[in-house]
Each structure stands twice: as structure tokens, then as C-alpha cells.
Design a protein around this motif. Structure first.
Motif, PDB file in Angstrom:
ATOM      1  N   ALA A  45       0.830  -1.206   0.000  1.00 49.92           N
ATOM      2  CA  ALA A  45       0.000   0.000   0.000  1.00 49.92           C
ATOM      3  C   ALA A  45       0.860   1.250   0.000  1.00 49.92           C
ATOM      4  CB  ALA A  45      -0.925  -0.002   1.225  1.00 49.92           C
ATOM      5  N   ARG A  46       2.049   1.137   0.588  1.00 52.16           N
ATOM      6  CA  ARG A  46       2.985   2.269   0.599  1.00 52.16           C
ATOM      7  C   ARG A  46       3.823   2.314  -0.665  1.00 52.16           C
ATOM      8  NH1 ARG A  46       8.428   2.969   1.408  1.00 52.16           N
ATOM      9  NH2 ARG A  46       8.682   0.705   1.565  1.00 52.16           N
ATOM     10  N   PRO A  95       4.526   8.270   6.414  1.00 51.39           N
ATOM     11  CA  PRO A  95       3.727   7.728   7.532  1.00 51.39           C
ATOM     12  C   PRO A  95       3.402   6.242   7.367  1.00 51.39           C
ATOM     13  CG  PRO A  95       2.925   9.893   6.944  1.00 51.39           C
ATOM     14  CD  PRO A  95       3.931   9.508   5.892  1.00 51.39           C
ATOM     15  N   MET A  96       3.148   5.812   6.133  1.00 44.49           N
ATOM     16  CA  MET A  96       2.859   4.388   5.906  1.00 44.49           C
ATOM     17  C   MET A  96       4.104   3.535   6.121  1.00 44.49           C
ATOM     18  SD  MET A  96       0.138   4.136   2.769  1.00 44.49           S
ATOM     19  CE  MET A  96       0.933   5.277   1.653  1.00 44.49           C
ATOM     20  N   ASP A  97       5.272   4.090   5.807  1.00 46.03           N
ATOM     21  CA  ASP A  97       6.516   3.363   6.051  1.00 46.03           C
ATOM     22  C   ASP A  97       6.759   3.209   7.541  1.00 46.03           C
ATOM     23  OD1 ASP A  97       9.176   2.262   5.080  1.00 46.03           O
ATOM     24  OD2 ASP A  97       9.864   3.886   6.362  1.00 46.03           O
ATOM     25  N   TYR A 149      -1.226  -4.196  16.637  1.00 45.62           N
ATOM     26  CA  TYR A 149      -1.857  -3.324  15.647  1.00 45.62           C
ATOM     27  C   TYR A 149      -2.615  -4.253  14.710  1.00 45.62           C
ATOM     28  CZ  TYR A 149       1.331   0.455  17.069  1.00 45.62           C
ATOM     29  OH  TYR A 149       2.007   1.412  17.770  1.00 45.62           O
ATOM     30  N   ARG A 150      -3.880  -3.953  14.464  1.00 46.33           N
ATOM     31  CA  ARG A 150      -4.711  -4.858  13.665  1.00 46.33           C
ATOM     32  C   ARG A 150      -4.541  -4.644  12.163  1.00 46.33           C
ATOM     33  NH1 ARG A 150      -8.284  -3.386  17.830  1.00 46.33           N
ATOM     34  NH2 ARG A 150      -9.398  -1.936  16.446  1.00 46.33           N
ATOM     35  N   GLY A 151      -3.890  -3.578  11.777  1.00 42.59           N
ATOM     36  CA  GLY A 151      -3.692  -3.296  10.360  1.00 42.59           C
ATOM     37  C   GLY A 151      -3.168  -1.886  10.189  1.00 42.59           C
ATOM     38  N   MET A 152      -3.001  -1.472   8.936  1.00 40.67           N
ATOM     39  CA  MET A 152      -2.401  -0.184   8.648  1.00 40.67           C
ATOM     40  C   MET A 152      -3.204   0.978   9.220  1.00 40.67           C
ATOM     41  SD  MET A 152      -1.390   1.438   4.932  1.00 40.67           S
ATOM     42  CE  MET A 152      -3.106   1.499   4.385  1.00 40.67           C
TER      43      MET A 152
END
Length: 352
Positions: free
Chosen positions: A106-107, A161-163, A180-183
Motif C-alpha cells: 500500500a505504501r 507515515p505508511m513506512d 496493531y490490527r492493520g495499517m
């Protein structure tokens, strides 16, 4: 009647002028706006596909690299590439090898799309400015280095931020006390608990590191291709084009040079990203002997504490799996990008 003839004549003249302008633009290598937009979209798609394919192919090695970069030196779980991969397989199964890859893709898809597109535009802009100074201007390795550095900084800053959250998702294990359940859950949790600035922890070493890494990637890759094509060395050139195998080799060489130079900055970036995560698992804490969370006041402080507590070699933790993955990763990215653009019918070379 005369008025209609005048209008018809004016319309004909206008059409001829427009056709002449289009022909002039075509001769100068400038595409009409609609074609330019289409070319941009195709370039972005090709860059995104290239990033997704290359990162997924080496996802297990990417995860192991990050785990090695941040693990507690006094509670070692991962001792090397083969042992580390076996340990992940044994404790977390097949899915563990690809943990964090969804967020990474996604990133990396927008990152890679922006990076490749920015490189082409920066190269064209630099070449245009250079041509104003001299008629026989060409893109030198140094100019390609500058264009690649600009592209890397723009792409990295856009998706940083995604990284950051990808690093945390990659490090957590099934035995972590907090998950953490996901991004999106990770992004919202970091924002809520640590504030917006936390999403850019480690940004400075990333910016500094991306200059030699991405810059050298593009400079070495393009320069190697040009040299092989111009010299027709080793019989590798056919009809002014390099084979996929040769381009893979050029991409591999480019990735190896770039990652070796910039690797210590990547280690520091990952460690700075972990700071503030209260429930981090397998993460360096204090000097590795106590439970006190390690706090860095900045990049220099992070370098100093890492070397003081663990030695200079700590700056190259995870280099082995990274070296193994960088060859197929960078090579696949470049080749996939060019192949997809060929399929989409986009001209990929930047004229000298």
C-alpha cells in the motif's frame, strides 16, 4: 454570403495553423495535452506495478531485515538469514513471512509510482536547463544522481507515515502483548497516543539516506545501460536494446551500490521509528539489559547510542538478508517498470 465565406476561410486557416502547431510540437518531441496526461497515468501505473511486484517477491527477506535491525542484542532470536527465516516459519508460519507486506505494498505502489515519474520529469527538466547552456548537452551520471535524489525525496516524503507504521507492523509478533490490527488501526493508534509528529520519526535519516540510495540506483542503472548500448559490449545489445537479463544485471548492480552506501541510515531510521511504542516486541530497549525505553533526541544521538551500546557493527545489522533481497528487488522493479511501459506503449528512454 461573403460573411460566410470569410468565416469559412478563417476556420480553414485556424485548422491549418493548429495542424502546423501540432506538427511542430511533434517534431520537438512535445506531446499534446491529452497524450501527456495519458503518458503520466501510464508512467504512474507502471511504477506502481513495478513496486508491488518487486517488494512482494522479497517480502520475507524484507521482514527479517527489519527484525534484525531492531532486535535486542541481549535477547537474540534471529542469528542470520537462513536461521531467521526458519525461526519465523516455525513460530509464525507462512503468513509470518509476509507480515506487513500488505502495508508495504500500500505504501510502495504510490511511492514507486511517484518515484519513477518524478525521476523522469526531473531528468527532463535538468536536461532542458542544461541544453540552454550548451547544444550537445547529455545526462551525465552526476545529473542522473541529482534527478534520482530528487525523485527519492519526493516519493519517500509523500508516503513516509505508511513506512513508519509498516515498520511497527513488521516487528510485532503473535506473542506481542499489544497488536496493531492493520495499517489504518496502526495509523490511528499512533496519532492518538503519540501525536502527528510521530508519523515522521526517522524522517531526517531517511532523507539523508535516500539521496545516495535512490540517486545511485538511477545513476548507476542508467549509466550502465547507456555504456553498454553505446559500446555494444560483450554482444549484449540487439537493435539498440538490452535484453531483460542484461537489464536485470544492471538493476542488480545499481541496487547493490546504493544500499551498501546508505544502509547505516536505514538502521537508524528503523530504530527511531520504534521509539514511543510502549508495547514493542523484540525491540531494542535501553542498553538491552533493562526495561527502560530507549529515547533518542535526534539522529546523531541515535547513532551514538547504537554504536556505544552495541558497537559499530550494529549499523549493519540485517545487511545480509538485505543484500540477498536487494538484487532481485531492484532488478525486478526496473525491469517490470520498463516491461509494463512497453506494454502500455509509453516511450521509456529519456533522450540525451
Amino acid at each position: 454570403m461573403a460573411s460566410e465565406d470569410v468565416k469559412t476561410s478563417e476556420s480553414a486557416v485556424s485548422t491549418i495553423v493548429n495542424l502546423a502547431e501540432e506538427a511542430k510540437l511533434a517534431r520537438e518531441g512535445v506531446k499534446a495535452p491529452s497524450y501527456a496526461v495519458l503518458s503520466i497515468c501510464k508512467s504512474l501505473v507502471a511504477g506502481g506495478v513495478a513496486g508491488g511486484v518487486s517488494r512482494t517477491a522479497v517480502a520475507p527477506l524484507e521482514r527479517l531485515k527489519i527484525l534484525l535491525q531492531v532486535q535486542n542484542p541481549h535477547s537474540v532470536k534471529y542469528n542470520g538469514t537462513i536461521q531467521g527465516l526458519k525461526y519465523i516459519w516455525r513460530t509464525e508460519g507462512f503468513r509470518g513471512l509476509f507480515k506487513g507486506n500488505g502495508t508495504n505494498c500500500a505504501r510502495i505502489v504510490p511511492n514507486s509510482a511517484v518515484k519513477f515519474f518524478s525521476y523522469e520529469q526531473a531528468s527532463k527538466g535538468i536536461l532542458y536547463l542544461y541544453q540552454q547552456q550548451t547544444d550537445d548537452a547529455q545526462l551525465t551520471p552526476l545529473l542522473r544522481l541529482g534527478a534520482g535524489a530528487c525523485a527519492g525525496i519526493i516519493a519517500m516524503s509523500t508516503t513516509y507515515p505508511m513506512d513508519m507504521v509498516r515498520g511497527r507492523l513488521t516487528v510485532q509478533t503473535d506473542s506481542s502483548p499489544y497488536q496493531y490490527r492493520g495499517m489504518f488501526h496502526a495509523l490511528s493508534t499512533v496519532l492518538r497516543e503519540e501525536g502527528p509528529r510521530a508519523l515522521y520519526k526517522g524522517w531526517l535519516p531517511s532523507v539523508i539516506g535516500v539521496i545516495p540510495y535512490v540517486g545511485l540506483n538511477f545513476a548507476v542503472y542508467e549509466s550502465l545501460k547507456d555504456r553498454l548500448i553505446k559500446s555494444k559490449a560483450f554482444g549484449l545489445v540487439e537493435d539498440s536494446e538490452l535484453s531483460v537479463t542484461t537489464r536485470l544485471a544492471c538493476g542488480a548492480a545499481a541496487g547493490t551500490v546504493g544500499q551498501t552506501v546508505a544502509y547505516p541510515l536505514d538502521v537508524i531510521r528503523r530504530r527511531m521509528q520504534m521509539v514511543g511504542w510502549k508495547e514493542a516486541a523484540s525491540v531494542v530497549t535501553g542498553d538491552g539489559r533493562n526495561k527502560a525505553p530507549l529515547v533518542y533526541t535526534g539522529m546523531i544521538d541515535a547513532f551514538g547510542k547504537t554504536v556505544r551500546h552495541e558497537g559499530f557493527g550494529a549499523l549493519y545489522k540485517g545487511l545480509a538478508p538485505n543484500s540477498v533481497k536487494v538484487v532481485p528487488s531492484i532488478a525486478l522493479a526496473f525491469v517490470t517498470y520498463e516491461v509494463v511501459k512497453d506494454i502500455l506503449g509509453v516511450e521509456i528512454r529519456i533522450s540525451d
